[in-house]
Scaffold this motif. Structure first.
Motif, short mmCIF file in Angstrom:
data_model
loop_
_atom_site.label_atom_id
_atom_site.label_comp_id
_atom_site.label_asym_id
_atom_site.label_seq_id
_atom_site.Cartn_x
_atom_site.Cartn_y
_atom_site.Cartn_z
N GLY A 369 0.83 -1.21 0.00
CA GLY A 369 0.00 0.00 0.00
C GLY A 369 0.86 1.25 0.00
O GLY A 369 1.50 1.57 1.00
N VAL A 370 0.89 1.97 -1.13
CA VAL A 370 1.73 3.17 -1.25
C VAL A 370 1.06 4.34 -0.53
O VAL A 370 -0.11 4.64 -0.77
CB VAL A 370 1.97 3.53 -2.73
CG1 VAL A 370 2.81 4.81 -2.85
CG2 VAL A 370 2.66 2.37 -3.45
N ILE A 371 1.80 4.99 0.36
CA ILE A 371 1.29 6.14 1.12
C ILE A 371 1.44 7.40 0.26
O ILE A 371 2.55 7.77 -0.13
CB ILE A 371 2.06 6.32 2.46
CG1 ILE A 371 1.94 5.06 3.33
CG2 ILE A 371 1.57 7.56 3.21
CD1 ILE A 371 0.56 4.74 3.83
N LYS A 372 0.29 8.02 -0.04
CA LYS A 372 0.30 9.23 -0.89
C LYS A 372 0.61 10.48 -0.07
O LYS A 372 1.25 11.40 -0.55
CB LYS A 372 -1.08 9.39 -1.57
CG LYS A 372 -1.52 8.19 -2.41
CD LYS A 372 -0.66 8.04 -3.65
CE LYS A 372 -1.18 6.89 -4.52
NZ LYS A 372 -0.19 6.48 -5.52
N ASP A 373 0.13 10.52 1.17
CA ASP A 373 0.35 11.68 2.03
C ASP A 373 1.76 11.61 2.61
O ASP A 373 1.98 11.24 3.75
CB ASP A 373 -0.71 11.68 3.15
CG ASP A 373 -0.59 12.92 4.04
OD1 ASP A 373 0.06 13.88 3.61
OD2 ASP A 373 -1.12 12.89 5.17
N ASN A 374 2.73 11.99 1.77
CA ASN A 374 4.14 11.79 2.08
C ASN A 374 4.88 13.13 1.93
O ASN A 374 5.02 13.64 0.82
CB ASN A 374 4.71 10.74 1.12
CG ASN A 374 6.20 10.51 1.29
OD1 ASN A 374 6.86 11.13 2.11
ND2 ASN A 374 6.75 9.62 0.48
N PRO A 375 5.36 13.70 3.05
CA PRO A 375 6.04 15.01 2.96
C PRO A 375 7.42 14.95 2.29
O PRO A 375 8.00 15.98 1.98
CB PRO A 375 6.17 15.43 4.43
CG PRO A 375 6.16 14.15 5.20
CD PRO A 375 5.32 13.19 4.43
N PHE A 376 7.94 13.74 2.08
CA PHE A 376 9.26 13.59 1.46
C PHE A 376 9.16 12.62 0.27
O PHE A 376 9.72 11.52 0.29
CB PHE A 376 10.28 13.07 2.49
CG PHE A 376 10.37 13.92 3.72
CD1 PHE A 376 11.08 15.11 3.71
CD2 PHE A 376 9.71 13.56 4.90
CE1 PHE A 376 11.17 15.91 4.84
CE2 PHE A 376 9.78 14.34 6.03
CZ PHE A 376 10.51 15.54 6.00
N PRO A 377 8.44 13.01 -0.79
CA PRO A 377 8.21 12.09 -1.91
C PRO A 377 9.48 11.83 -2.73
O PRO A 377 10.43 12.61 -2.67
CB PRO A 377 7.15 12.80 -2.75
CG PRO A 377 7.37 14.25 -2.46
CD PRO A 377 7.82 14.32 -1.02
N GLN A 378 9.43 10.77 -3.51
CA GLN A 378 10.57 10.41 -4.35
C GLN A 378 10.57 11.29 -5.61
O GLN A 378 9.61 11.26 -6.38
CB GLN A 378 10.49 8.93 -4.73
CG GLN A 378 11.75 8.41 -5.40
CD GLN A 378 11.66 6.93 -5.72
OE1 GLN A 378 11.51 6.55 -6.88
NE2 GLN A 378 11.73 6.06 -4.72
N THR A 379 11.63 12.06 -5.78
CA THR A 379 11.75 12.93 -6.97
C THR A 379 12.96 12.55 -7.81
O THR A 379 13.03 12.85 -9.00
CB THR A 379 11.86 14.41 -6.56
OG1 THR A 379 12.95 14.53 -5.61
CG2 THR A 379 10.58 14.90 -5.90
N ASP A 380 13.95 11.89 -7.20
CA ASP A 380 15.14 11.47 -7.95
C ASP A 380 14.80 10.27 -8.82
O ASP A 380 13.86 9.52 -8.56
CB ASP A 380 16.28 11.09 -6.98
CG ASP A 380 16.75 12.27 -6.15
OD1 ASP A 380 16.44 13.42 -6.54
OD2 ASP A 380 17.40 12.04 -5.11
N LYS A 381 15.63 10.09 -9.86
CA LYS A 381 15.45 8.93 -10.76
C LYS A 381 16.52 7.88 -10.44
O LYS A 381 17.63 8.23 -10.02
CB LYS A 381 15.61 9.37 -12.21
CG LYS A 381 14.51 10.31 -12.68
CD LYS A 381 13.28 9.52 -13.11
CE LYS A 381 12.16 10.44 -13.57
NZ LYS A 381 11.33 10.95 -12.49
N PRO A 382 16.21 6.58 -10.65
CA PRO A 382 17.24 5.55 -10.45
C PRO A 382 18.41 5.78 -11.40
O PRO A 382 18.24 6.33 -12.49
CB PRO A 382 16.51 4.24 -10.79
CG PRO A 382 15.06 4.56 -10.72
CD PRO A 382 14.92 6.01 -11.06
#
Length: 412
Positions: A369-382
């Motif tokens: 279950g992916v948490i959408k309410d996330n103050p530190f979202p993933q913005t970098d790319k692999p």
């Protein structure tokens, strides 16, 4: 099914009742009758299935029934070998609980501490000995342990035993054991090497299989935060405060990582401690005890150090690093949600770990279950293949420089 339907003797039932154990888990229901009938067992069971009681209860019963009233100094009748000190201590503690109203004596031996007290216990005589391989062979070599009276041999966590490089110790041990014995062999996973080893130990075994390593307990809710590597510590503190988590087992990939995170949490007034192979044994036992009684809020652990940690009603397991082997994820989160209790597993995924999440979902056949309410979202790319290659090369060079400089400073 109730424990009193498994032909268990009254003294053990009394001890189980004291602990509010009334219904056996699946592996206990399957294994206890087979072990009481003196069968060899090949057991495939993941963490949290109640495996220790599945072999400990019938062993205690068999020894109680064969023990003589006149035996003042009992000889070792059952040997239980396990890879880590923590797991050895845990098994011994459980045996003590189940054997409370019997005449059965037990003790545990492990390395990393002075042997004097362990030798004193052995000299008094024990029926059941729980041991790690190194200390066991050491004390056999010194003449403090004789295996001639062994009737029941248990090899527990066999897969982890091989991972930790104990295969030669196990082969040496097998040469010393009586040929005529009952053998019980348990492993969370069953790769070819484990099956081959089991064939050297067991005779016409009965197979007991419960919850293969691809399945996660139904009582565990699984959540995932996608984030950047640089934000993981901030995200961790956010999760701990937002969910008001009072007690959590936090998994990391490396020993240095465990120490760093524990220091960072303490700096932010979150009571925590790290547990891993480089820590002294008395420190590990003290920290584990403090975690169990609630003095420590977050226990930061590596996978090997956590094997054998058994905490009743542990609700939260947090993966600071996503493991690169999907089965490891299943073992980790199996620390919570035990014996029907509710468990919550929270994982923090940086870009380089995205592929590991896909492997986990493929193995468990479940979407996290992916948490959408996330103050530190993933913005970098692999990283691309070439970027990863350059990064690993640079990392290796830095590592070599570090050890070269350390060697120079020691030589001065």
């Amino acid at each position: 099914m109730q424990f009193d339907e498994l032909q268990i003797i009254a003294p053990i039932l009394k001890a189980l009742k004291e602990k509010n154990y009334t219904e056996p888990t699946s592996i206990q229901e399957k294994a206890i009758p087979l072990i009481l009938q003196r069968n060899d067992i090949l057991g495939s069971a993941q963490t949290g299935t109640g495996k220790t009681a599945a072999f400990a209860i019938p062993i205690i019963q068999q020894i109680e029934e064969m023990s003589s009233q006149n035996e003042r100094r009992p000889k070792i009748k059952s040997l239980i070998v396990t890879p880590t000190r923590e797991l050895a201590i845990q098994i011994d503690e459980n045996i003590t609980k189940y054997a409370k109203y019997t005449r059965v004596r037990n003790t545990v031996i492990f390395g990393g501490v002075k042997q004097h007290q362990q030798v004193a216990e052995l000299k008094r005589g024990v029926d059941i000995l729980v041991a790690t391989p190194g200390r066991l062979l050491d004390l056999i070599g010194q003449g403090y342990i004789n295996l001639d009276s062994i009737k029941i041999f248990v090899l527990d966590e066999a897969d982890r035993m091989l991972d930790m490089g104990f295969i030669n110790d196990i082969k040496k041990l097998l040469e010393l054991l009586p040929k005529k014995r009952q053998s019980l062999f348990f492993s969370a996973t069953m790769p070819r090497t484990i099956v081959d080893l089991s064939r050297k130990i067991l005779r016409n075994p009965r197979k007991v299989e419960v919850s293969p390593a691809s399945s996660t307990a139904e009582t565990i809710q699984q959540y995932l935060y996608y984030t950047n590597k640089s934000e993981k510590r901030n995200l961790l503190r956010h999760i701990l405060s937002e969910k008001n988590i009072q007690h959590a087992l936090l998994f990391v990939r490396t020993k240095h990582g465990a120490d760093r995170i524990a220091r960072d949490l303490k700096k932010h007034k979150i009571n925590s401690a790290a547990i891993h192979g480089d820590k002294a044994q008395n420190h590990r036992q003290k920290v584990l005890s403090q975690f169990k009684n609630g003095q420590i809020k977050v226990l930061v652990a590596t996978d090997i150090a956590a094997r054998g940690i058994d905490i009743d009603k542990l609700k939260y397991v947090i993966n600071f690093d996503i493991p690169d082997v999907a089965e490891t994820y299943v073992h980790r989160i199996g620390r919570s949600g035990r014996a029907g209790e509710e468990g919550i597993a929270i994982s923090m995924c940086e870009p380089e770990e995205n592929s590991y999440v896909r492997e986990i979902e493929k193995l468990t056949k479940q979407k996290l279950g992916v948490i959408k309410d996330n103050p530190f979202p993933q913005t970098d790319k692999p990283m691309t293949f070439q970027e990863r290659k350059e990064f690993n090369k640079e990392k290796q060079l830095r590592k070599q420089e570090f050890f070269a400089n350390r060697k120079k400073s020691r030589q001065r």
